[in-house]
Design a protein around this motif. Sequence first.
Motif, short mmCIF file in Angstrom:
data_model
loop_
_atom_site.label_atom_id
_atom_site.label_comp_id
_atom_site.label_asym_id
_atom_site.label_seq_id
_atom_site.Cartn_x
_atom_site.Cartn_y
_atom_site.Cartn_z
N PHE A 1 -62.59 -59.78 -57.82
CA PHE A 1 -61.30 -59.43 -58.43
C PHE A 1 -60.77 -60.62 -59.23
O PHE A 1 -61.01 -61.77 -58.88
CB PHE A 1 -60.29 -59.00 -57.37
N GLN A 2 -60.06 -60.31 -60.29
CA GLN A 2 -59.55 -61.37 -61.15
C GLN A 2 -58.32 -62.01 -60.51
O GLN A 2 -57.47 -61.32 -59.94
CB GLN A 2 -59.18 -60.80 -62.52
N VAL A 3 -58.25 -63.32 -60.61
CA VAL A 3 -57.12 -64.05 -60.07
C VAL A 3 -55.96 -63.95 -61.05
O VAL A 3 -56.10 -64.21 -62.23
CB VAL A 3 -57.47 -65.54 -59.84
N GLU A 4 -54.80 -63.53 -60.52
CA GLU A 4 -53.62 -63.42 -61.37
C GLU A 4 -53.07 -64.80 -61.70
O GLU A 4 -53.04 -65.69 -60.85
CB GLU A 4 -52.53 -62.61 -60.66
N ARG A 5 -52.62 -64.94 -62.92
CA ARG A 5 -51.99 -66.21 -63.30
C ARG A 5 -50.73 -65.96 -64.10
O ARG A 5 -50.63 -65.02 -64.84
CB ARG A 5 -52.99 -67.06 -64.11
N VAL B 1 -66.23 -68.02 -55.50
CA VAL B 1 -65.43 -67.93 -56.71
C VAL B 1 -66.36 -67.84 -57.92
O VAL B 1 -67.45 -68.39 -57.91
CB VAL B 1 -64.53 -69.19 -56.85
N VAL B 2 -65.93 -67.14 -58.97
CA VAL B 2 -66.67 -67.08 -60.22
C VAL B 2 -65.87 -67.80 -61.30
O VAL B 2 -64.74 -67.42 -61.60
CB VAL B 2 -66.91 -65.62 -60.68
N GLY B 3 -66.46 -68.85 -61.87
CA GLY B 3 -65.83 -69.54 -62.98
C GLY B 3 -66.51 -69.14 -64.28
O GLY B 3 -67.70 -68.80 -64.28
N THR B 4 -65.77 -69.17 -65.37
CA THR B 4 -66.35 -68.79 -66.67
C THR B 4 -66.04 -69.85 -67.71
O THR B 4 -65.07 -70.59 -67.61
CB THR B 4 -65.78 -67.44 -67.15
N PRO C 1 -60.62 -68.05 -70.65
CA PRO C 1 -61.60 -67.53 -69.70
C PRO C 1 -60.93 -67.20 -68.37
O PRO C 1 -59.97 -67.87 -67.95
CB PRO C 1 -62.57 -68.71 -69.53
N GLY C 2 -61.41 -66.17 -67.70
CA GLY C 2 -60.83 -65.76 -66.45
C GLY C 2 -61.55 -66.36 -65.25
O GLY C 2 -62.65 -66.89 -65.36
N ILE C 3 -60.87 -66.34 -64.10
CA ILE C 3 -61.46 -66.78 -62.84
C ILE C 3 -61.42 -65.60 -61.88
O ILE C 3 -60.44 -64.86 -61.83
CB ILE C 3 -60.66 -67.95 -62.23
N TYR C 4 -62.49 -65.42 -61.12
CA TYR C 4 -62.60 -64.31 -60.19
C TYR C 4 -62.85 -64.84 -58.78
O TYR C 4 -63.52 -65.86 -58.61
CB TYR C 4 -63.74 -63.39 -60.59
N LYS C 5 -62.33 -64.13 -57.79
CA LYS C 5 -62.67 -64.45 -56.41
C LYS C 5 -63.49 -63.30 -55.84
O LYS C 5 -63.40 -62.16 -56.30
CB LYS C 5 -61.40 -64.67 -55.58
N GLU D 1 -69.39 -76.44 -67.19
CA GLU D 1 -67.98 -76.21 -67.52
C GLU D 1 -67.44 -75.01 -66.72
O GLU D 1 -66.27 -75.00 -66.32
CB GLU D 1 -67.83 -75.96 -69.02
N ALA D 2 -68.28 -74.00 -66.50
CA ALA D 2 -67.84 -72.84 -65.73
C ALA D 2 -67.58 -73.24 -64.27
O ALA D 2 -66.63 -72.75 -63.65
CB ALA D 2 -68.90 -71.73 -65.79
#
Lengths: 68, 68, 68, 68, 68, 68, 68, 68, 68, 68, 68, 68
Positions: free
Chosen positions: E64-68, C10-13, E2-6, C20-21
């Motif tokens: 890919f971006q996680v949908e929320r 997973v990528v956190g930002t 901020p976005g989260i990606y998987k 924090e990310a």
Amino acid sequence: MPGIYKIIEVVGTSPVGFAEAVKAAVTEASDTVRHMEWFEVVSQRGRIAEGRVAEFQVTVKIGFQVER
Amino acid sequence: MPGIYKIIEVVGTSPVGFAEAVKAAVTEASDTVRHMEWFEVVSQRGRIAEGRVAEFQVTVKIGFQVER
Amino acid sequence: MPGIYKIIEVVGTSPVGFAEAVKAAVTEASDTVRHMEWFEVVSQRGRIAEGRVAEFQVTVKIGFQVER
Amino acid sequence: MPGIYKIIEVVGTSPVGFAEAVKAAVTEASDTVRHMEWFEVVSQRGRIAEGRVAEFQVTVKIGFQVER
Amino acid sequence: MPGIYKIIEVVGTSPVGFAEAVKAAVTEASDTVRHMEWFEVVSQRGRIAEGRVAEFQVTVKIGFQVER
Amino acid sequence: MPGIYKIIEVVGTSPVGFAEAVKAAVTEASDTVRHMEWFEVVSQRGRIAEGRVAEFQVTVKIGFQVER
Amino acid sequence: MPGIYKIIEVVGTSPVGFAEAVKAAVTEASDTVRHMEWFEVVSQRGRIAEGRVAEFQVTVKIGFQVER
Amino acid sequence: MPGIYKIIEVVGTSPVGFAEAVKAAVTEASDTVRHMEWFEVVSQRGRIAEGRVAEFQVTVKIGFQVER
Amino acid sequence: MPGIYKIIEVVGTSPVGFAEAVKAAVTEASDTVRHMEWFEVVSQRGRIAEGRVAEFQVTVKIGFQVER
Amino acid sequence: MPGIYKIIEVVGTSPVGFAEAVKAAVTEASDTVRHMEWFEVVSQRGRIAEGRVAEFQVTVKIGFQVER
Amino acid sequence: MPGIYKIIEVVGTSPVGFAEAVKAAVTEASDTVRHMEWFEVVSQRGRIAEGRVAEFQVTVKIGFQVER
Amino acid sequence: MPGIYKIIEVVGTSPVGFAEAVKAAVTEASDTVRHMEWFEVVSQRGRIAEGRVAEFQVTVKIGFQVER
């Protein structure tokens, strides 16, 4: 005040050995770069001619402080 | 038209932490480099003095678009 | 009985820093994944805008126990 | 006399493929760098849009001989 | 926000070349994954049959971006 | 027609040894994943208790063909 | 006279962040090691509990000069 | 009966692209090696001449089954 | 209170297999080190004599909690 | 007089485990190579069939002294 | 009976070259460590002063047999 | 016509230093291999006896052009 450093990557060569190739890279870089402080070996390669080592090639990263 | 990017390697330092050292590197680089778009952490080191962390040092690669 | 674990990436930002990310990535993953036990940092990158760090991005592997 | 080489890191992009992205990087670099002799692929990435590959991105190190 | 990606890891194959194998992997993944934004090449392998390359195999990580 | 494969990362454990930990990971994954074709060892770790190895832990990547 | 340095590997932990975990490792090591001069981050991991980051863990190598 | 495989390392070159360089390496190896089954890309480099890519060079490991 | 761990590197050997070599390393280390909690395999090598494997050698890092 | 060693890369397989796969590789190599002295594990993979590990595959580098 | 080895990490320095820096590290370590059997180079760095290499620094791992 | 190269891996040894060990490896290889063009250092190790470096060991990959 904390300092900032930049890093350049250079390949030095020598017919003698790895240490001499590093010295050649640093000496050459000193013509255009000031305040160099450290180097780090990235890879060591060489050229072979007629079944003998003809040239040692050392890729180094060189760090220098940015003047302000 | 596809773009071209160049990458430079810089070391930022901070007495506070890793994120602050990255910020210092980017801010300093902004004096001479334009169109910076991303950074990538290469290594994290630091200096110790009298048994305490005296300085955080982060080496980052910074990518910027080449102006045309 | 020995356990089995799965690992997701997973990528956190975060606009603030690397820790924090990571927290953002773990919190988000907690919506759909249960029994998370550990994380490991894979890479640290970020986005730069107008000469400043605009976003810290941390790629983490997260391990969680498979329910049986 | 032994030569000295410098190495720069560049990202080339192409909608077609990896080889074309490398060619773009080298061609662009030729505007400002002379005596380039070799390249080495560092990483291969790309951008995806609407479920299709929109751009191939290749990071290359380019070595060139220092003029003296 | 901020976005989260998987990130998922996929192997695409092609009889033609590496870029085509990446395209196949991304196209296939688009059947079940939405909001894909980037890929990164992890390894390049292939199968040989009767002394010729029969298949190019590229392992890619897709973000890919996680949908929320 | 060229195939597409997905890769998952799993940690298997065993009190006996590394091969048994891999077998446990594959057997467990077979409950939910079909058409698994290969595995690759990513890392080998373990837990120690009272001065003895209490558990072998092997992280493996498992590749399986996507059904169409 | 040239100096000699030894390197030890230590894991520091903190509920707050990575920099704090490094500080904890260095402070603890200072109880038994003198003349520490630098550290280098080897890996960054952490423990997750109840869907939240419970602990940051940083493995560092610490270099110190050997007394003579 | 379980098989045994040997691995050789070869560099293929092509003026066109990376896939073609791999094909050249495999075709050439087929003159002296039988039962080749797979290849794996080790590195991708190239030669530059007059500001253009003159040659793509791909180092591959090739695996072949030992005849018995 | 957060804990601190130290890591030592040890090579265990066995004529039987890799797991046995790890066990030998941990058992030996238990003579002088207390509170060992985990190990991680760094490399696996071995000695060959008269065309047969004579000894398996596993280098492991062992983590143990520092007593306070 | 200093010795010279050559290194070959071989893949051994076994339905039982990793150590057995290494032994198979070394035994097979002993048919054609003399004076083998050590091995080093490069990677550990395997084949899965019907949801079970069907074969362990270990790639090893084997060093042997050159006869003179 | 199979032996057990411990590994320490040491940095040797020399104004002359890399081999001399390794020798310095080993000689120094011999003051406190017995039964040393091998070393392995981990990294090669150095200090630059006034545009010249002032010191070669080699980090080595040294293995020694544990006395019993 | 594009050329094809093969790569062999050899260990050279010397009581003097790393460059001499590389030279020994290349000279020895020249007895059986023709058209050698380059080498690349893979690892640097050595043997210690009675508290002193007894032998430098350098593993190199050597590339040579295949005759046609």
